[in-house]
Structure formats: structure tokens, C-alpha cells
Design an enzyme around this catalytic site. Structure first.
Site, mmCIF file in Angstrom:
data_model
loop_
_atom_site.group_PDB
_atom_site.id
_atom_site.type_symbol
_atom_site.label_atom_id
_atom_site.label_comp_id
_atom_site.label_asym_id
_atom_site.label_seq_id
_atom_site.Cartn_x
_atom_site.Cartn_y
_atom_site.Cartn_z
ATOM 1 C CD GLU A 18 -2.755 1.134 2.560
ATOM 2 O OE1 GLU A 18 -2.456 0.371 3.494
ATOM 3 O OE2 GLU A 18 -3.693 1.951 2.613
ATOM 4 N NE ARG A 49 -15.102 -8.646 2.823
ATOM 5 C CZ ARG A 49 -15.321 -8.163 4.040
ATOM 6 N NH1 ARG A 49 -16.405 -7.446 4.307
ATOM 7 N NH2 ARG A 49 -14.481 -8.409 5.019
#
Ligand SMILES: Cc1cc2nc3c(=O)[nH]c(=O)nc-3n(C[C@H](O)[C@H](O)[C@H](O)COP(=O)(O)OP(=O)(O)OC[C@H]3O[C@@H](n4cnc5c(N)ncnc54)[C@H](O)[C@@H]3O)c2cc1C
Length: 272
Positions: free
Chosen positions: A90, A189
Site C-alpha cells: 500500500e 464480498r
């Protein structure tokens, strides 16, 4: 959809397919190692993949990998990173100044708090409240970002100045996952119980997966995504209600192969 294809998500986010390794054929090749050369002529690729999927023979699916570049608000990413089987990198808010980019949903995208599910939004917020809520979300982002800049201008380290930033700010990450674990992520999800925002990302991911491994996707929908698990009590009640012969005929009429009809009967009634 090839590498570098990008799907926009939410107001400022995206999912980009960086790279993929393997496809339906890779799974079939890997599976045939364990079943031996002999099965090669017997089963078609689609039938073999379907067999693997419905019998949860999962390791051949790990032979295919996807790498995505994702831009999403931090509150989505916190849910995303609960999936521990991926490799992640990230953007560092210690190293870089985060951009002035916040999730700013349009008023018609704002949901009311659900009365029955404490964890969920439900339906739309009434128009006047939605207008005001959208204004507040935007104003809060601007206000906080101005303070972040001021802290940086005072010379405060980026790693400490970032502590004022809210979870609506956008971040970016690379995400590498094998297909077995990726399908598990998608099962959870894409589900209607997952928050709408992460579901939107999951749909974008699903689009890339479906295009790359269409045979797997078909079997995944059939045996996992649109399938449901019955509890022991539910199964017992259904087995009492259903006539074995009529059920077998109906399954065959629905187009299920002989082996799938046998498996379905065994699931409900146990071994014949
Ligand atoms: C609708 C929804 C609501 C949720 N609500 C909450 C919430 O309120 N609070 C909250 O904290 N979380 C919540 N979660 C997160 C959830 O509890 C899981 O942490 C998340 O979905 C990741 O699932 P996973 O562990 O199966 O996936 P992964 O981390 O991808 O793991 C995949 C599989 O690998 C195995 N595995 C991985 N790591 C381990 C380990 N350390 N030990 C044993 N087995 C392991 C397990 O079999 C696991 O199923 C929610 C998730 C969903 C989908």
C-alpha cells in the site's frame, strides 16, 4: 479484458488488472497431474473444472494468480485487508503526502441506518437529509485536509500529521491473490450482507476474473456463489417432505447429469 484494463469504482476509485498468471487450462493441467494421464480423454475441461469446484478440490485453483492495483477509501480497505491470504503493498502516508481525495457519494447514494440490522444501511435517506449529509461529508473532508496541510507546513512529520485524516480518504494498493482465495473473497464480498461500497469493488474484481477464467466462473456461480448450505435440521425436514424418485426426475429434467443427480440425492437422503 487484458492486463492494464481498468474499471472505475465509486466516485474516484478504480480496480486495474495489473497482471494475471494462468487461466482455465492451467487448472485442468494441474488437476490432471493428480488424476493421471488416463483421465485426459474422458473428461472435457469444463466438466473437470466443475467436478473440482463442487468437490472442493481446491488446490488446482491456486495455480492461477491475479495482481490488481486498487484505489479505494480507507474504510473499504480496512474490510478488504481482513482477507489475510493475499500479498499487499500500500502507498505509505509516512513517505508521501496523501492527496486531497475523499469519498463523496452523491445524495441519492446515501443510505438510511437500518432499524433491524445495526451493521447495515438500508433504503435511501430522505432527499433533504441526503443533501445536507452530502454537504457535511464534503465539508468535513475539506476542513480536515486544510488542517493536515497546515500541520505539514509547521514541519510535523508526515507519519504524525496523517493521524487527523479520516477513513473516507482514498488510498492505493497492489493486491496479489491466487484464484482459490480470490473466490473466497468474492463469495464473502459479493454477498448482500457485505457493505455496498466494497461490493462495488468486488463486482469490478469479479468482471476481470470472469473474463480470465470463464469455465471456473460458471462453476463458481453454480456451486458456490449462488449455492446455499443447508443445516442438518433443514436437510432432515426437506428429506422428509420430498419424494426421492420425483426429486431425481426433476433434477434430470433440469438438465443435471447422472452423476450430479446421484450426488444431489446423496446430499439430501444420504447414501442409497
Ligand atoms: C458481511 C461481513 C461482516 C463482517 N463483520 C465483521 C465485524 O463486525 N468485525 C470484524 O472484526 N470482522 C468482520 N468481518 C470480517 C470477517 O470476520 C473475516 O475476518 C473476513 O471476512 C475474512 O474472512 P476469512 O478469514 O475467511 O478470509 P481470509 O483471511 O482470506 O482467510 C481465508 C481462509 O484461510 C484460513 N485462515 C487464514 N488465516 C487464518 C488464521 N490465522 N487461522 C486460521 N485460519 C486462517 C481460514 O480458513 C479462512 O477462511 C466481516 C466480514 C463480512 C463478509
Amino acid at each position: 479484458m487484458g492486463a492494464n484494463a481498468e474499471t472505475p469504482v465509486l466516485d474516484k476509485g478504480f480496480v486495474r488488472l495489473v497482471d494475471a498468471m494462468g487461466d482455465d487450462r492451467r487448472i485442468v493441467q494441474a488437476a490432471r497431474v493428480s488424476y493421471g494421464e488416463g483421465t485426459k480423454t474422458v473428461r472435457e475441461d469444463a466438466a473437470l473444472i466443475d467436478y473440482l469446484m463442487r468437490h472442493r478440490h481446491t488446490s488446482p485453483f491456486e495455480m492461477v494468480e491475479f495482481t490488481f492495483h486498487v484505489k479505494a477509501p480507507i474504510f473499504v480497505v480496512r474490510q478488504w485487508f481482513r482477507h489475510r491470504t493475499a500479498s499487499v503493498n500500500e502507498i505509505s502516508a509516512r513517505y508521501s503526502v496523501l492527496k486531497d481525495e475523499f469519498y463523496e457519494p452523491a445524495p441519492e447514494e446515501l443510505r438510511a441506518q437500518s432499524e433491524i440490522n445495526k451493521q447495515a444501511g438500508e433504503g435511501r435517506l430522505p432527499a433533504a437529509e441526503a443533501e445536507r449529509a452530502a454537504e457535511l461529508l464534503t465539508a468535513a473532508g475539506r476542513d480536515v485536509y486544510a488542517r493536515y496541510r497546515e500541520l505539514l507546513e509547521l514541519g510535523l512529520a508526515r507519519e504524525q500529521a496523517r493521524s487527523v485524516l479520516p477513513v473516507g480518504i482514498y488510498t492505493e494498493f497492489y493486491w496479489k491473490q491466487d484464484l482459490h482465495n480470490l473466490l473466497h473473497f468474492l463469495k464473502l464480498r459479493l454477498d448482500r450482507h457485505a457493505q455496498a461500497e466494497i461490493r462495488t469493488y468486488a463486482r469490478a474484481i469479479a468482471g476481470f476474473v470472469q473474463a480470465r477464467v470463464p469455465l471456473v466462473w460458471r462453476s463458481f456461480e453454480e456451486h458456490v456463489l449462488d449455492a446455499r448450505t443447508l443445516s442438518a435440521s433443514e436437510r432432515a425436514v426437506l428429506a422428509e417432505l420430498l419424494d426421492r424418485r420425483a426429486y431425481a426426475d426433476a433434477l434430470a429434467q433440469a438438465g443435471l447429469s447422472g452423476s450430479r443427480v446421484r450426488e444431489a440425492l446423496e446430499k439430501l437422503f444420504g447414501e442409497a
